[in-house]
Design a protein around this motif. Structure first.
Motif, mmCIF file in Angstrom:
data_model
loop_
_atom_site.group_PDB
_atom_site.id
_atom_site.type_symbol
_atom_site.label_atom_id
_atom_site.label_comp_id
_atom_site.label_asym_id
_atom_site.label_seq_id
_atom_site.Cartn_x
_atom_site.Cartn_y
_atom_site.Cartn_z
ATOM 1 N N MET A 1 1.439 -1.431 -0.289
ATOM 2 C CA MET A 1 -0.469 -0.155 -0.212
ATOM 3 C C MET A 1 0.949 0.881 0.134
ATOM 4 O O MET A 1 1.660 1.219 0.537
ATOM 5 N N LYS A 2 0.318 2.194 -0.503
ATOM 6 C CA LYS A 2 1.126 3.496 -0.610
ATOM 7 C C LYS A 2 0.370 4.473 0.509
ATOM 8 O O LYS A 2 -1.148 4.843 0.207
ATOM 9 N N VAL A 3 1.280 5.296 0.746
ATOM 10 C CA VAL A 3 0.160 6.610 1.144
ATOM 11 C C VAL A 3 1.006 8.028 0.509
ATOM 12 O O VAL A 3 1.918 7.902 0.690
ATOM 13 N N PHE A 4 0.177 8.327 0.705
ATOM 14 C CA PHE A 4 -0.285 9.998 0.103
ATOM 15 C C PHE A 4 -0.801 11.199 0.777
ATOM 16 O O PHE A 4 -2.095 10.247 1.473
ATOM 17 N N LYS A 5 0.219 12.371 1.482
ATOM 18 C CA LYS A 5 -0.468 13.313 2.226
ATOM 19 C C LYS A 5 -0.140 14.507 1.128
ATOM 20 O O LYS A 5 0.289 15.346 0.454
ATOM 21 N N PHE A 6 -1.800 15.408 1.735
ATOM 22 C CA PHE A 6 -2.343 16.901 0.693
ATOM 23 C C PHE A 6 -2.491 17.529 1.915
ATOM 24 O O PHE A 6 -3.555 17.610 2.828
ATOM 25 N N GLY A 7 -1.768 18.390 1.711
ATOM 26 C CA GLY A 7 -1.881 19.611 2.733
ATOM 27 C C GLY A 7 -2.979 20.921 2.042
ATOM 28 O O GLY A 7 -3.041 20.781 1.073
ATOM 29 N N GLY A 8 -2.513 21.682 3.491
ATOM 30 C CA GLY A 8 -3.973 22.232 2.642
ATOM 31 C C GLY A 8 -3.532 23.692 2.048
ATOM 32 O O GLY A 8 -5.047 23.266 0.857
ATOM 33 N N ALA A 9 -3.055 23.688 1.260
ATOM 34 C CA ALA A 9 -2.439 24.293 0.277
ATOM 35 C C ALA A 9 -2.438 23.663 -1.066
ATOM 36 O O ALA A 9 -3.078 23.813 -2.399
ATOM 37 N N SER A 10 -2.818 22.324 -1.117
ATOM 38 C CA SER A 10 -3.227 21.108 -2.453
ATOM 39 C C SER A 10 -5.320 20.802 -2.305
ATOM 40 O O SER A 10 -5.686 21.340 -3.584
ATOM 41 N N VAL A 11 -5.469 21.827 -1.443
ATOM 42 C CA VAL A 11 -7.289 21.378 -0.782
ATOM 43 C C VAL A 11 -7.801 23.089 -0.786
ATOM 44 O O VAL A 11 -9.179 22.871 0.189
ATOM 45 N N LYS A 12 -6.863 23.548 -0.734
ATOM 46 C CA LYS A 12 -7.832 25.392 -0.727
ATOM 47 C C LYS A 12 -8.975 25.732 -1.245
ATOM 48 O O LYS A 12 -9.598 26.540 -0.214
ATOM 49 N N ASP A 13 -9.704 24.917 -2.066
ATOM 50 C CA ASP A 13 -10.613 25.145 -2.857
ATOM 51 C C ASP A 13 -10.939 23.891 -4.423
ATOM 52 O O ASP A 13 -10.519 22.823 -4.084
ATOM 53 N N ALA A 14 -12.250 24.000 -4.806
ATOM 54 C CA ALA A 14 -12.762 23.625 -5.914
ATOM 55 C C ALA A 14 -11.542 23.066 -6.847
ATOM 56 O O ALA A 14 -11.483 21.528 -7.363
ATOM 57 N N GLU A 15 -11.097 24.049 -7.210
ATOM 58 C CA GLU A 15 -9.783 23.605 -8.758
ATOM 59 C C GLU A 15 -8.737 21.863 -7.428
ATOM 60 O O GLU A 15 -8.361 21.869 -8.191
ATOM 61 N N GLY A 16 -8.572 22.505 -6.402
ATOM 62 C CA GLY A 16 -7.541 21.946 -6.137
ATOM 63 C C GLY A 16 -7.721 20.363 -5.764
ATOM 64 O O GLY A 16 -6.678 19.918 -5.981
ATOM 65 N N ILE A 17 -9.024 20.688 -5.402
ATOM 66 C CA ILE A 17 -9.801 18.604 -5.291
ATOM 67 C C ILE A 17 -9.599 18.372 -6.266
ATOM 68 O O ILE A 17 -8.988 16.840 -6.099
ATOM 69 N N LYS A 18 -9.961 19.118 -7.416
ATOM 70 C CA LYS A 18 -10.177 18.400 -8.788
ATOM 71 C C LYS A 18 -8.833 17.862 -9.200
ATOM 72 O O LYS A 18 -8.065 17.010 -10.095
ATOM 73 N N ASN A 19 -7.694 19.166 -9.165
ATOM 74 C CA ASN A 19 -6.287 18.880 -9.264
ATOM 75 C C ASN A 19 -5.676 17.260 -7.971
ATOM 76 O O ASN A 19 -5.077 16.501 -9.298
ATOM 77 N N VAL A 20 -6.205 17.150 -7.307
ATOM 78 C CA VAL A 20 -5.541 15.956 -6.542
ATOM 79 C C VAL A 20 -6.380 14.501 -6.697
ATOM 80 O O VAL A 20 -5.436 13.868 -7.316
#
Length: 412
Positions: A1-20
């Motif tokens: 299994m791989k673990v990925f961590k996304f910080g606040g800057a990466s999910v700051k808005d809807a575009e960030g969520i899409k980019n994840v």
């Protein structure tokens, strides 16, 4: 299994969520666990809610603003009848209800129950969005897996219980969970310290015997300096665990200090990559990597310079140091740099909990003290000693320490 961590800057808005989702597509979504932070500056906003509550002002206005902000982001991602809107509202209503009925006067306890809402909501939004676009995943509550003591705002992990719980996860499934939070033995929410989401990811990676862990940042990887603070910095493509731990110790913000120990224990490869350029190599942290000798720069801001001297001009002896360090521990004040002479001790400290004035009160019974607030600590690793003075030539240097190609200066 791989673990990925996304910080606040990466999910700051809807575009960030899409980019994840785009990032996960480049990495492969099979058998992974995604750890996510609160969106953007949500943690700061929720801290204001707690402050307002203890000031006995109307905290509900601020809490409602945060809720509406998240609902607006969700409107860009989901149809109006989606169940995620109720889930978002429920989490903020839970925080509101807690504050309405709370009887505890303990700031840190209240803080953890409220501020944790940010991670809960961001993970719900991300999990549901991934599900909508075909990335099957299970949302899981990190509080059911990360068990801790009751040291609120900087809890210590109960490793035996945590490992038992996390090992029950199916390595062939995909999960979305929260960073930064866990729960104590009474199931009250705890937090692991600011920027603790990286540590959460490392805990999951350790307990899952992960094949790798990746932290996604808004920088290309671990650099020789923060590009927002220093010029002419470059990417460090490979660094050892030991070097990364040293950089974290000196204050490199790209790596949380606690993150590396569990990964090193099981020799789990650790990557720092850019969520803006996910196919680029980034930085690999691992074992048996050649030591990097590039000069690197680290800045720690919001520090205080504390000068302590004996009142009777006697030497700063072991019994003095013992008392001083016990008081620092009592008030949870961390030392970033120390230097002593015969009759004085200079400490560059970090006051995470706003208790520096309480420390001064305790110290003044036996010592003379001087405090210079809001200074900066610069560290140069692998310093070119003959050229180092150019770095702080025109700055007001309050303290300087040079040892083994490491230069540290406190600047006002």
């Amino acid at each position: 299994m791989k673990v990925f961590k996304f910080g606040g800057a990466s999910v700051k808005d809807a575009e960030g969520i899409k980019n994840v989702a785009v990032v996960l597509e480049t990495q492969g979504f099979d058998g992974c666990l995604v750890v996510v932070s609160a969106m953007g500056k949500t943690t700061n906003a929720l801290e204001k809610v707690v402050e307002t509550y203890f000031e006995k002002q109307d905290f509900q206005i601020k809490l409602e603003e945060i809720k509406q902000h998240h609902l607006n982001i969700a409107k860009e991602l989901f149809t109006p009848d989606h169940s995620v809107f109720k889930r978002i509202s429920d989490f903020f209503e839970e925080a509101n209800s807690f504050l309405q009925r709370n009887k505890s006067p303990h700031y840190n306890f209240v803080y953890d129950q409220v501020v944790s809402s940010g991670e809960m909501v961001s993970s719900i939004i991300l999990s549901n969005y991934l599900q909508e676009i075909g990335f099957n995943n299970s949302w899981c509550d990190a509080r059911e897996y990360l068990k801790t003591d009751t040291n609120y705002r900087e809890a210590n992990i109960n490793w035996e219980e945590t490992e038992k719980r996390i090992s029950s996860l199916n390595p062939n499934q995909c999960y979305v969970t929260q960073g930064f939070i866990g729960s104590d033995e009474n199931s009250f929410t705890v937090t692991l310290g600011r920027e603790g989401s990286d540590y959460s990811a490392a805990i999951f990676a350790y307990c899952l015997n992960a094949e790798a862990m990746t932290i996604w940042k808004d920088v290309p990887g671990v650099m020789t300096g923060d590009p927002r603070k220093f010029q002419n910095v470059s990417l460090l493509e490979n660094i050892s665990y030991e070097e990364a731990i040293e950089m974290a110790y000196y204050g490199a913000s790209v790596i949380h200090p606690k993150t590396l120990q569990p990964l090193k224990q099981k020799n789990i490869p650790f990557f720092v990559k850019s969520f803006l350029e996910p196919t680029k190599k980034g930085t690999k942290v691992g074992s048996n990597l050649e030591k990097n000798h590039q000069e690197s720069f680290i800045l720690k801001e919001n520090q205080h310079l504390l000068r302590i001297a004996t009142r009777d001009f006697s030497f700063i002896a072991e019994e003095h140091l013992s008392l001083i360090f016990s008081l620092l521990a009592k008030h949870k004040i961390k030392i970033s740099l120390m230097q002593n002479s015969a009759i004085s001790l200079d400490l560059c400290v970090e006051d995470m909990y706003g208790l520096i004035d309480h420390l001064l009160t305790d110290l003044t019974t036996g010592f003379k003290t001087e405090l210079i607030r809001n200074v900066s600590l610069y560290t140069i690793r692998n310093a070119k000693l003959e050229e180092s003075t150019k770095f702080y030539q025109n700055k007001n240097v309050l303290l300087e320490q040079v040892s083994q190609k490491i230069i540290q200066v406190v600047i006002n």
